[in-house]
Design a protein around this motif. Structure first.
Motif, PDB file in Angstrom:
ATOM      1  N   GLU A  87     -16.733 -25.089 -22.496  1.00 31.87           N
ATOM      2  CA  GLU A  87     -17.086 -25.098 -21.079  1.00 31.87           C
ATOM      3  C   GLU A  87     -17.787 -26.394 -20.673  1.00 31.87           C
ATOM      4  O   GLU A  87     -17.724 -26.789 -19.516  1.00 31.87           O
ATOM      5  CB  GLU A  87     -17.952 -23.890 -20.740  1.00 31.87           C
ATOM      6  CG  GLU A  87     -17.163 -22.601 -20.764  1.00 31.87           C
ATOM      7  CD  GLU A  87     -18.005 -21.370 -20.501  1.00 31.87           C
ATOM      8  OE1 GLU A  87     -19.231 -21.500 -20.309  1.00 31.87           O
ATOM      9  OE2 GLU A  87     -17.432 -20.272 -20.502  1.00 31.87           O
ATOM     10  N   GLY A  89     -16.766 -29.155 -21.600  1.00 33.70           N
ATOM     11  CA  GLY A  89     -15.703 -30.146 -21.466  1.00 33.70           C
ATOM     12  C   GLY A  89     -15.266 -30.823 -22.752  1.00 33.70           C
ATOM     13  O   GLY A  89     -14.493 -31.771 -22.718  1.00 33.70           O
ATOM     14  N   THR A  91     -13.262 -31.428 -26.267  1.00 35.63           N
ATOM     15  CA  THR A  91     -11.897 -31.161 -26.722  1.00 35.63           C
ATOM     16  C   THR A  91     -11.910 -30.272 -27.967  1.00 35.63           C
ATOM     17  O   THR A  91     -12.953 -30.070 -28.589  1.00 35.63           O
ATOM     18  CB  THR A  91     -11.171 -32.469 -27.083  1.00 35.63           C
ATOM     19  OG1 THR A  91     -11.820 -33.055 -28.228  1.00 35.63           O
ATOM     20  CG2 THR A  91     -11.171 -33.450 -25.914  1.00 35.63           C
ATOM     21  N   GLN A  94     -13.305 -32.137 -30.928  1.00 34.87           N
ATOM     22  CA  GLN A  94     -14.752 -32.337 -30.853  1.00 34.87           C
ATOM     23  C   GLN A  94     -15.508 -31.046 -31.162  1.00 34.87           C
ATOM     24  O   GLN A  94     -16.499 -31.059 -31.893  1.00 34.87           O
ATOM     25  CB  GLN A  94     -15.135 -32.857 -29.463  1.00 34.87           C
ATOM     26  CG  GLN A  94     -14.655 -34.267 -29.218  1.00 34.87           C
ATOM     27  CD  GLN A  94     -14.736 -34.658 -27.756  1.00 34.87           C
ATOM     28  OE1 GLN A  94     -14.635 -33.816 -26.851  1.00 34.87           O
ATOM     29  NE2 GLN A  94     -14.919 -35.955 -27.501  1.00 34.87           N
ATOM     30  N   ILE A 121     -15.296 -26.736 -14.949  1.00 34.94           N
ATOM     31  CA  ILE A 121     -14.933 -27.811 -15.877  1.00 34.94           C
ATOM     32  C   ILE A 121     -14.104 -28.859 -15.149  1.00 34.94           C
ATOM     33  O   ILE A 121     -14.336 -30.064 -15.267  1.00 34.94           O
ATOM     34  CB  ILE A 121     -14.175 -27.257 -17.102  1.00 34.94           C
ATOM     35  CG1 ILE A 121     -15.120 -26.410 -17.954  1.00 34.94           C
ATOM     36  CG2 ILE A 121     -13.579 -28.388 -17.922  1.00 34.94           C
ATOM     37  CD1 ILE A 121     -14.391 -25.609 -19.026  1.00 34.94           C
ATOM     38  N   GLN A 122     -13.120 -28.400 -14.383  1.00 28.55           N
ATOM     39  CA  GLN A 122     -12.250 -29.318 -13.642  1.00 28.55           C
ATOM     40  C   GLN A 122     -13.033 -30.102 -12.618  1.00 28.55           C
ATOM     41  O   GLN A 122     -12.853 -31.301 -12.463  1.00 28.55           O
ATOM     42  CB  GLN A 122     -11.111 -28.552 -12.974  1.00 28.55           C
ATOM     43  CG  GLN A 122     -10.061 -29.460 -12.384  1.00 28.55           C
ATOM     44  CD  GLN A 122      -9.393 -30.330 -13.422  1.00 28.55           C
ATOM     45  OE1 GLN A 122      -9.144 -29.908 -14.540  1.00 28.55           O
ATOM     46  NE2 GLN A 122      -9.118 -31.574 -13.080  1.00 28.55           N
ATOM     47  N   ALA A 124     -16.185 -30.893 -12.728  1.00 32.68           N
ATOM     48  CA  ALA A 124     -17.042 -31.860 -13.425  1.00 32.68           C
ATOM     49  C   ALA A 124     -16.255 -33.086 -13.851  1.00 32.68           C
ATOM     50  O   ALA A 124     -16.768 -34.202 -13.810  1.00 32.68           O
ATOM     51  CB  ALA A 124     -17.704 -31.198 -14.635  1.00 32.68           C
ATOM     52  N   LYS A 125     -15.025 -32.900 -14.271  1.00 30.72           N
ATOM     53  CA  LYS A 125     -14.190 -34.034 -14.684  1.00 30.72           C
ATOM     54  C   LYS A 125     -13.789 -34.899 -13.484  1.00 30.72           C
ATOM     55  O   LYS A 125     -13.593 -36.095 -13.636  1.00 30.72           O
ATOM     56  CB  LYS A 125     -12.926 -33.534 -15.397  1.00 30.72           C
ATOM     57  CG  LYS A 125     -13.209 -33.010 -16.782  1.00 30.72           C
ATOM     58  CD  LYS A 125     -11.927 -32.602 -17.472  1.00 30.72           C
ATOM     59  CE  LYS A 125     -12.195 -32.118 -18.858  1.00 30.72           C
ATOM     60  NZ  LYS A 125     -10.978 -31.743 -19.574  1.00 30.72           N
ATOM     61  N   ALA A 126     -13.691 -34.292 -12.326  1.00 26.25           N
ATOM     62  CA  ALA A 126     -13.274 -35.026 -11.125  1.00 26.25           C
ATOM     63  C   ALA A 126     -14.371 -35.939 -10.600  1.00 26.25           C
ATOM     64  O   ALA A 126     -14.097 -36.903  -9.898  1.00 26.25           O
ATOM     65  CB  ALA A 126     -12.852 -34.051 -10.041  1.00 26.25           C
ATOM     66  N   THR A 127     -15.624 -35.656 -10.942  1.00 29.18           N
ATOM     67  CA  THR A 127     -16.720 -36.479 -10.424  1.00 29.18           C
ATOM     68  C   THR A 127     -17.023 -37.654 -11.303  1.00 29.18           C
ATOM     69  O   THR A 127     -16.651 -37.821 -12.366  1.00 29.18           O
ATOM     70  CB  THR A 127     -18.004 -35.643 -10.273  1.00 29.18           C
ATOM     71  OG1 THR A 127     -18.357 -35.087 -11.535  1.00 29.18           O
ATOM     72  CG2 THR A 127     -17.842 -34.578  -9.232  1.00 29.18           C
TER      73      THR A 127
END
Length: 127
Positions: A87, A89, A91, A94, A121-122, A124-127
């Protein structure tokens, strides 16, 4: 980095030393906890948590009973930790490095993601 000596492995009982990273992915500074434990140590034992594994299990069960928590087992915390890493982020590779799982099939058994977390999660990756 932290060295885990003879990490549990169903095929090999000895020589399974593994280095794992310590980080604050979920808000807790793992290295600060290690340093705090080392500062409290009163002997030459170099373990971070110098307790008998049976004592830890007993204390966990007693704490659950005191708090009236039913059907929670110490090993459930590994499932929770694994899920929280995903959650956060990380992989598959990892997360496996931290948990010690050697293949995705076994790691998947420890992963219990909440569908609502996928959006977070999505985002957070977009920012």
């Amino acid at each position: 980095m932290l060295l885990i000596r003879d990490r549990k492995d169903p095929r090999n009982k000895n020589g399974n030393n593994q280095r794992i990273p310590l980080f604050a992915a979920t808000g807790y500074d793992a290295w600060a906890i290690v340093e705090d434990q080392l500062a409290k140590r009163s002997n030459d034992d170099d373990r971070i948590f110098p307790f008998n594994h049976r004592s830890v299990g007993t204390a966990f069960r007693r704490g659950c009973a005191d708090l009236d928590i039913r059907d929670l087992h110490f090993h459930d915390l590994r499932h929770e930790g694994t899920s929280r890493l995903f959650e956060a982020g990380f992989t598959i590779e990892q997360v496996a490095l931290v948990t010690g799982h050697k293949d995705w099939k076994m790691l998947r058994r420890y992963t219990h993601l909440k569908p609502e977390m996928l959006r977070a999660i999505q985002a957070a990756k977009a920012t």
